[in-house]
Design a protein around this motif. Structure first.
Motif, short mmCIF file in Angstrom:
data_model
loop_
_atom_site.label_atom_id
_atom_site.label_comp_id
_atom_site.label_asym_id
_atom_site.label_seq_id
_atom_site.Cartn_x
_atom_site.Cartn_y
_atom_site.Cartn_z
N ALA A 1 1.11 -1.09 -0.13
CA ALA A 1 -0.17 0.60 -0.03
C ALA A 1 0.62 1.38 0.18
N GLY A 2 0.34 1.79 -0.58
CA GLY A 2 0.91 3.60 -0.76
C GLY A 2 1.34 4.14 -2.07
N THR A 3 2.14 4.86 -2.17
CA THR A 3 1.84 5.79 -3.27
C THR A 3 2.97 4.94 -4.44
N TRP A 4 2.60 4.96 -5.87
CA TRP A 4 3.55 4.84 -6.47
C TRP A 4 3.59 5.88 -7.75
N PHE A 5 4.87 5.47 -8.41
CA PHE A 5 5.21 6.09 -9.46
C PHE A 5 6.24 5.86 -10.16
N ASN A 6 6.30 5.93 -12.00
CA ASN A 6 6.41 6.44 -12.92
C ASN A 6 7.52 7.44 -13.20
N ALA A 7 8.56 7.33 -13.35
CA ALA A 7 8.91 9.22 -13.76
C ALA A 7 9.17 9.11 -15.60
N GLN A 8 9.04 7.77 -16.08
CA GLN A 8 9.50 8.29 -17.35
C GLN A 8 7.88 7.73 -18.61
N GLU A 9 6.79 7.90 -17.71
CA GLU A 9 5.47 7.66 -18.40
C GLU A 9 4.96 9.07 -18.74
N PRO A 10 4.86 9.55 -17.43
CA PRO A 10 4.68 9.67 -16.26
C PRO A 10 3.82 9.21 -15.69
N SER A 11 4.16 8.62 -14.39
CA SER A 11 1.92 7.92 -14.08
C SER A 11 2.53 7.63 -12.15
N LEU A 12 1.22 8.48 -11.89
CA LEU A 12 1.24 8.12 -10.09
C LEU A 12 0.25 7.21 -9.98
N PHE A 13 -0.24 6.69 -8.70
CA PHE A 13 -1.18 6.07 -8.04
C PHE A 13 -1.10 5.63 -6.97
N GLU A 14 -2.59 5.30 -6.02
CA GLU A 14 -2.77 5.40 -4.91
C GLU A 14 -2.77 4.31 -4.49
N LEU A 15 -2.53 3.11 -3.69
CA LEU A 15 -3.15 1.62 -3.46
C LEU A 15 -3.12 1.49 -2.18
N ALA A 16 -4.95 1.40 -1.98
CA ALA A 16 -4.70 1.11 -0.56
C ALA A 16 -5.94 0.22 -0.28
N TRP A 17 -6.41 -0.45 0.95
CA TRP A 17 -7.11 -0.85 0.99
C TRP A 17 -8.39 -0.08 1.49
N ARG A 18 -9.67 0.10 1.35
CA ARG A 18 -10.76 0.77 1.43
C ARG A 18 -12.00 -0.28 1.76
N GLY A 19 -12.42 0.33 1.93
CA GLY A 19 -14.26 -0.57 2.25
C GLY A 19 -14.20 -2.20 1.64
N ALA B 1 11.85 16.08 -8.68
CA ALA B 1 13.10 17.66 -9.22
C ALA B 1 12.25 18.03 -10.50
N ASP B 2 11.63 16.60 -11.08
CA ASP B 2 10.92 17.60 -12.78
C ASP B 2 9.74 17.14 -12.76
N ARG C 1 9.76 10.74 0.23
CA ARG C 1 8.67 12.89 0.46
C ARG C 1 9.25 12.95 -1.13
N ARG C 2 7.56 13.82 -0.98
CA ARG C 2 7.72 14.90 -2.32
C ARG C 2 8.35 15.85 -1.99
N LYS C 3 9.12 16.18 -3.31
CA LYS C 3 10.05 17.12 -3.57
C LYS C 3 9.01 18.52 -3.41
N ALA C 4 9.36 19.94 -3.12
CA ALA C 4 8.72 20.84 -3.32
C ALA C 4 9.13 21.09 -4.61
#
Length: 535
Positions: free
Chosen positions: A360-378, A488-489, A436-439
């Protein structure tokens, strides 16, 4: 009317599925089940109008949204059979005002054209479904765009643009409105007397249900929408009429009689990869049995048209409440109807919380780019991507995959703490858990313009916070969109909405001096569209 014991049992079990929507003051849904040409169930649950206390009945009309697409495709296939249209032609042959992009009409029918969704093009300019628009505004969004999300024919990506343009092509060749053509050539011959294409939202439609958002806990509210609709989603219909349409797949009478086969015809993507979206319909699997159908989603309305051809079974669920899930309900009802069928395979074991917790957590691929959160919900695993949540189920090969075909997404743990994510067309990418997200870099502040969407973005900094002021062809001003850094990008930008809050990623493109020269923006249905920086 006499009923079999099987039909009585099925009805009672479906009643249990929809019992919560029979409470006083609740919108709901209508359900129809047909087997071997016999209607076993056709019943409404809840209210078509809370304000007037009108119950949902089998003849209640609903906006069926994208279930309309197969009818638009059928109209085009009729014209092709008459020699008026070639599926290998580009759309600009018939709509010369379109930019000459290397797309074919057949690719449009199969959602493999690479054309960005016009709804997303307008949203990038700050305009949503709750704001008024005219049919010409929607076409103008298509005419401005010269961007392709990918090489045509190489991938599947859902886009309403394909079917809006297809409907306009039908109108030009038939020399009549699309709604008139559909009525004359499809609805009247089949006896679908309660189905019509209604482009204008202020048209009076007898028996039309009102659409609602919310739930019994938070309260119900009317769903707002102000967009005209065409070949991409403008039909209103009933479950009874959709059963008539389903029967036509089994016993075609329209000319040519090969229309149902043409809708379901297979065409692989470039490289031989499978495209489960055929022509205006999608194919899937229900516990070992092939299915064919389509869903529909519009503010306050959701539809599922599901056929299981081998079992001669059709299930239709239409809701006037955005929190009902007809896709899942239709499959649950189909499974009930198919109990005892020897070809039904056991359900794969449900995904457990113990399996999701470590990943579980937030996953990222910078080249695509693509971001998603995976969680156990309901009580189930849920992925949220571009602001849209969808549930995962276990496939027979062990991958955890999106339950519905409009999302090409499957994952499994990879090496060294990564996730392998299958995004379709053979693209299996490694995602890393986001730390940790970068500013955002301070240098991102500035103005960016997208010729393809007509949008202008003003990125501003206020203390530690960044926002995007958005304007476009149809609107200026409005609430600022929050912008947050990823790495950073790459930054993530949120679009607040009354119906759905969407997100998009922007990759920072730099010139030789390191200056940010452009943003490459990716949404759910737009990939790597360039926003040029201007002085």
């Amino acid at each position: 009317m006499s009923k079999s014991i099987g039909s009585i049992t099925l009805e009672r079990r479906v009643d249990a599925l929809f019992s919560r929507y029979t409470a006083a003051g609740s919108p709901g849904a209508v359900v129809a089940v047909m087997r071997d040409g016999t209607v076993e169930l056709c019943k409404g649950y809840g209210l078509a109008s809370i304000e007037l206390g009108v119950p949902i009945r089998p003849d209640t009309r609903f906006r069926i949204a994208s279930v309309s697409k197969q009818f638009t495709v059928t109209a085009a296939l009729m014209l092709a059979a008459e020699g008026k249209l070639k599926l290998t032609d580009p759309p600009h042959k018939y709509l010369p005002e379109l930019p000459p992009l290397p797309v074919t009409i057949d690719q449009m029918m199969r959602n493999s054209s690479g054309l960005p969704d016009f709804l997303e093009l307008l949203r990038l300019g700050g305009h949503g479904l709750d704001k008024p628009a005219r049919p010409g505004d929607l076409l103008a969004a298509c005419l401005r765009n010269r961007h392709l999300n990918f090489a045509p024919g190489s991938r599947f990506l859902y886009s309403n643009t394909n079917f809006l343009l297809l409907g306009l092509i039908v109108e030009g060749l038939a020399k009549m409105k699309l709604g008139d053509f559909l009525a004359e050539r499809i609805f009247k011959p089949l006896g679908m007397t309660s189905t019509m294409l209604v482009p204008e939202i202020d048209t009076v439609i007898p028996g039309l249900a009102a659409g609602y958002l919310g739930d019994a806990t938070t309260g119900f509210r009317r769903a707002a929408h102000a967009y005209p609709q065409g070949g991409e989603g403008g039909l209103t219909s009933t479950v009874e009429d959709l059963l008539i349409w389903s029967k036509h797949f089994d016993q075609p009478t329209l000319i040519p009689k090969t229309l149902p086969a043409q809708l379901a015809a297979v065409a692989p993507l470039t490289g031989g990869h499978t495209n489960n979206y055929r022509r205006g319909v999608g194919v899937d699997d229900l516990r070992g049995l092939a299915t064919l159908g389509h869903g529909g989603l519009w503010p306050g309305f959701r539809t599922e048209f599901l056929r299981v051809p081998e079992a001669e079974l059709t299930v239709v669920v239409i809701a006037n409440l955005g929190t009902i899930d007809p896709w899942r309900q239709a499959r649950a009802i189909a499974a009930l109807a198919l109990e005892g069928n020897g070809k039904i395979k056991p359900l794969p074991a449900a995904i457990t919380e113990a399996e999701i917790k470590p990943i579980a957590g937030t996953w990222f691929n910078a080249q695509e780019p693509s971001l998603f959160e995976l969680a156990w919900r309901g009580g189930e695993p849920v992925v949220t991507q571009n602001g849209l949540p969808f549930a995962l189920g276990r496939r027979v090969d062990g991958w955890f995959a999106a339950e519905r075909g409009s999302f090409e997404f499957a994952l499994k743990p990879g090496r060294a703490g990564t996730l392998r994510v299958d995004l379709g067309a053979g693209r299996v990418l490694a995602f890393k858990k986001l730390g940790r997200r970068k500013a955002p870099p301070a240098a991102i502040a500035g103005t960016y313009v997208s010729p393809d969407s007509g949008a202008t973005w003003h990125v501003r900094r206020g203390g530690e916070d960044y926002t995007v002021g958005v304007s476009g062809p149809l609107i200026a001003g409005g609430p600022a969109w929050p912008l947050r850094g990823l790495d950073a990008d790459t930054v993530e930008i949120e679009t607040p909405g009354s119906w759905i809050t969407m997100t998009q990623l922007a990759h920072l493109e730099r010139d030789r001096t390191g200056r940010i020269a452009a943003l490459s923006v990716s949404t759910g249905r737009i990939k790597k569209m360039r926003f040029e920086r201007v002085s």
